[in-house]
Design a protein around this motif. Structure first.
Motif, PDB file in Angstrom:
ATOM      1  N   ASP A   1       0.851  -1.186   0.000  1.00 28.38           N
ATOM      2  CA  ASP A   1       0.000   0.000   0.000  1.00 28.38           C
ATOM      3  C   ASP A   1       0.888   1.237   0.000  1.00 28.38           C
ATOM      4  O   ASP A   1       1.837   1.322   0.784  1.00 28.38           O
ATOM      5  N   LEU A   2       0.567   2.183  -0.872  1.00 25.95           N
ATOM      6  CA  LEU A   2       1.190   3.496  -0.816  1.00 25.95           C
ATOM      7  C   LEU A   2       0.230   4.416  -0.081  1.00 25.95           C
ATOM      8  O   LEU A   2      -0.946   4.501  -0.428  1.00 25.95           O
ATOM      9  N   GLU A   3       0.724   5.083   0.943  1.00 22.26           N
ATOM     10  CA  GLU A   3      -0.100   5.960   1.774  1.00 22.26           C
ATOM     11  C   GLU A   3       0.444   7.378   1.695  1.00 22.26           C
ATOM     12  O   GLU A   3       1.636   7.608   1.969  1.00 22.26           O
ATOM     13  N   VAL A   4      -0.421   8.311   1.327  1.00 27.86           N
ATOM     14  CA  VAL A   4      -0.017   9.704   1.178  1.00 27.86           C
ATOM     15  C   VAL A   4      -0.325  10.475   2.467  1.00 27.86           C
ATOM     16  O   VAL A   4      -1.311  10.182   3.158  1.00 27.86           O
ATOM     17  N   TRP A   5       0.528  11.437   2.786  1.00 22.16           N
ATOM     18  CA  TRP A   5       0.330  12.240   3.990  1.00 22.16           C
ATOM     19  C   TRP A   5      -0.707  13.327   3.718  1.00 22.16           C
ATOM     20  O   TRP A   5      -0.631  14.043   2.717  1.00 22.16           O
ATOM     21  N   LEU A   6      -1.691  13.443   4.635  1.00 27.70           N
ATOM     22  CA  LEU A   6      -2.734  14.462   4.525  1.00 27.70           C
ATOM     23  C   LEU A   6      -2.646  15.371   5.751  1.00 27.70           C
ATOM     24  O   LEU A   6      -3.152  15.027   6.830  1.00 27.70           O
ATOM     25  N   PRO A   7      -2.000  16.535   5.623  1.00 22.05           N
ATOM     26  CA  PRO A   7      -1.791  17.400   6.788  1.00 22.05           C
ATOM     27  C   PRO A   7      -3.074  17.979   7.356  1.00 22.05           C
ATOM     28  O   PRO A   7      -3.143  18.261   8.562  1.00 22.05           O
ATOM     29  N   GLY A   8      -4.109  18.163   6.530  1.00 24.87           N
ATOM     30  CA  GLY A   8      -5.360  18.696   7.033  1.00 24.87           C
ATOM     31  C   GLY A   8      -6.075  17.744   7.967  1.00 24.87           C
ATOM     32  O   GLY A   8      -6.924  18.142   8.770  1.00 24.87           O
ATOM     33  N   GLN A   9      -5.730  16.443   7.877  1.00 21.44           N
ATOM     34  CA  GLN A   9      -6.332  15.435   8.742  1.00 21.44           C
ATOM     35  C   GLN A   9      -5.306  14.840   9.707  1.00 21.44           C
ATOM     36  O   GLN A   9      -5.665  14.085  10.607  1.00 21.44           O
ATOM     37  N   GLY A  10      -4.019  15.148   9.445  1.00 21.64           N
ATOM     38  CA  GLY A  10      -2.967  14.688  10.333  1.00 21.64           C
ATOM     39  C   GLY A  10      -2.750  13.195  10.306  1.00 21.64           C
ATOM     40  O   GLY A  10      -2.458  12.585  11.340  1.00 21.64           O
TER      41      GLY A  10
END
Length: 454
Positions: A348-357
């Motif tokens: 799995d590739l997981e992207v960082w989402l700063p708005g959701q932390g």
């Protein structure tokens, strides 16, 4: 689907692998051994009866030639034939039941897959990119998109229901730009051939990739041919595709390819449709779990000796999209308890989402071994060999367009609420470098549009 001979010869190992996948081998394989024994006994007795009938037929011929009475032997042959037919029917019934058992079994994990009960057992392979630092509190994508007038969840709910979204203006163009960028990257730099497949498929196609019969509730079934009945794989009933993996993998269903033609690497852009059954209450805000979304899919057909190598290459190709876009991500190796039904090994590739932390999955890249090929009857003929063999299939998102879109909104947000366009997408956005507030599509208020006094 697993190979019958392999399951028969390795039943304890198969049971152990199923337990590692949080499956109950007793429930899945409870009748397998007895069915197999009855099938073998029936086939063995049929062969024995056939030999008896042959001997009796020779004796009947001899008696008739010598003028002797052969009526009793003729009656015995008739009785043996009836017994053989009954046994053949029983063997066929056992074979059908065993096939149903095999169809319900998930793929077995590769030896390199860690054993674990759930996502907490997944292994971090590597991280890439730096998380953006903000001198303000970052917002989630749904707040950003609605403030910029590029996302409209309310009107989407009005026209279609929950878990849909309407894109406007530069936001709509961003979605289109992402798809074009991904397709260009995969075809020009990674060597894939672009395919534009149908987004409606028949039951046989969904069976071939492993969605049917187990995951019918997760799919949208068209009512043009009446309700779906488990076990009936019709040619003309229609389902909306949950991913382009389904039509692209089934391009070669019931075909035998030359070894020299492999590896075949295809990429496809399509809308995808999922009911999200069982996910109610999860990710209800924003674009994480939509009933309709767009995705660029990568699919490979290869020989068994190259499938691990091609799995790594496919995953790297998907990662390359994130690198070009400057999005921080990590690669996770899924454990036995978190893999999909048909997969032998998944990154799995997981992207960082700063708005959701948090990190969110943006691509699953899987090696299915011969599991899908056996269900879809996709073979290849090794050079110089007389018999064909099942090839290996692989696929992964390259990438999910909607999740890439929201990752850009959250990672490239500015203090004034605008969005900086990643450099790689600027040419696809007609040179536009920032997405600011878009003019509303109507000057009237929602109350006015609903007929209320303004």
């Amino acid at each position: 689907m697993l190979d019958l001979a392999f399951v028969r010869a390795n039943l304890p190992a198969v049971e152990a692998a199923l337990r590692a996948r949080n499956a109950d081998p007793q429930a899945l394989l409870s009748d397998f051994a007895s069915l197999d024994a009855r099938r073998r006994e029936a086939i063995t007795e049929v062969e024995s009866l056939k030999a008896q009938r042959n001997r009796l037929s020779e004796e009947i011929g001899r008696r008739k030639r010598s003028g002797e009475d052969a009526a009793s032997l003729t009656e015995e042959v008739r009785s043996l034939r009836e017994r053989s037919e009954s046994l053949e029917t029983a063997a066929q019934a056992a074979d059908t039941s065993m096939r149903s058992i095999l169809e319900a079994l998930p793929n077995l994990p590769s030896d390199s897959v860690p054993v674990g009960a759930n996502e907490h057992g997944n292994a971090l392979i590597h991280e890439n990119g730096n998380r953006p630092q903000f001198d303000f509190t970052p917002k989630p994508h749904w707040e950003l998109g609605e403030a910029l007038n590029i996302l409209d969840f309310d009107r989407a709910a009005k026209i279609s229901g929950s878990r849909f979204v309407v894109h406007y203006g530069a936001g709509a163009r961003l979605e289109r730009a992402l798809a074009n960028f991904m397709l260009d990257l995969h075809t020009r730099e990674h060597g894939y051939t672009e395919v534009l497949p149908p987004v409606m498929v028949n039951s046989k196609s969904l069976f071939g990739t492993g969605q049917l019969p187990k995951f019918a509730a997760d799919l949208f079934h068209c009512d043009d041919k009446g309700p779906y009945t488990q076990g009936e794989l019709q040619e003309n009933d229609h389902w909306m595709v949950p991913t382009a993996e389904v039509p692209v993998t089934n391009l070669f269903r019931d075909e035998t390819l030359d070894e020299n033609a492999l590896t075949i690497s295809l990429c496809a852009y399509s809308s995808c449709f999922r009911s999200e059954a069982g996910s109610y209450g999860r990710d209800v805000r924003g674009m994480i779990r939509q009933h309709q979304f767009q995705k660029v899919e990568l699919v490979k057909f290869t020989i068994p000796e190259k499938s691990e190598e091609e799995h790594e290459r496919l995953t790297t190709d998907a990662e390359d999209v994130l690198k070009h876009l400057g999005l921080p991500f990590r690669r996770m190796l899924l454990c036995t308890g978190d893999m999909g039904f048909a997969s032998a090994k998944t990154y799995d590739l997981e992207v960082w989402l700063p708005g959701q932390g948090l990190y969110r999955e943006i691509s699953s890249c899987s090696n299915f071994g011969a599991f899908q090929a056996r269900r879809a009857n996709i073979r290849y003929r090794p050079a110089g060999a007389k018999k064909s063999e099942y090839l290996h299939t692989l696929n992964g998102s390259g990438l999910a367009v909607g999740r890439t879109y929201l990752a850009i909104l959250e990672n490239y947000q500015q203090a004034d609420g605008s969005i900086r366009v990643p450099e790689a997408l600027v040419p696809y956005m007609g040179g536009q470098q920032y997405i600011g507030p878009q003019p509303p599509i109507s000057a009237g208020s929602k109350a006015q549009k609903n007929g209320a006094a303004g």
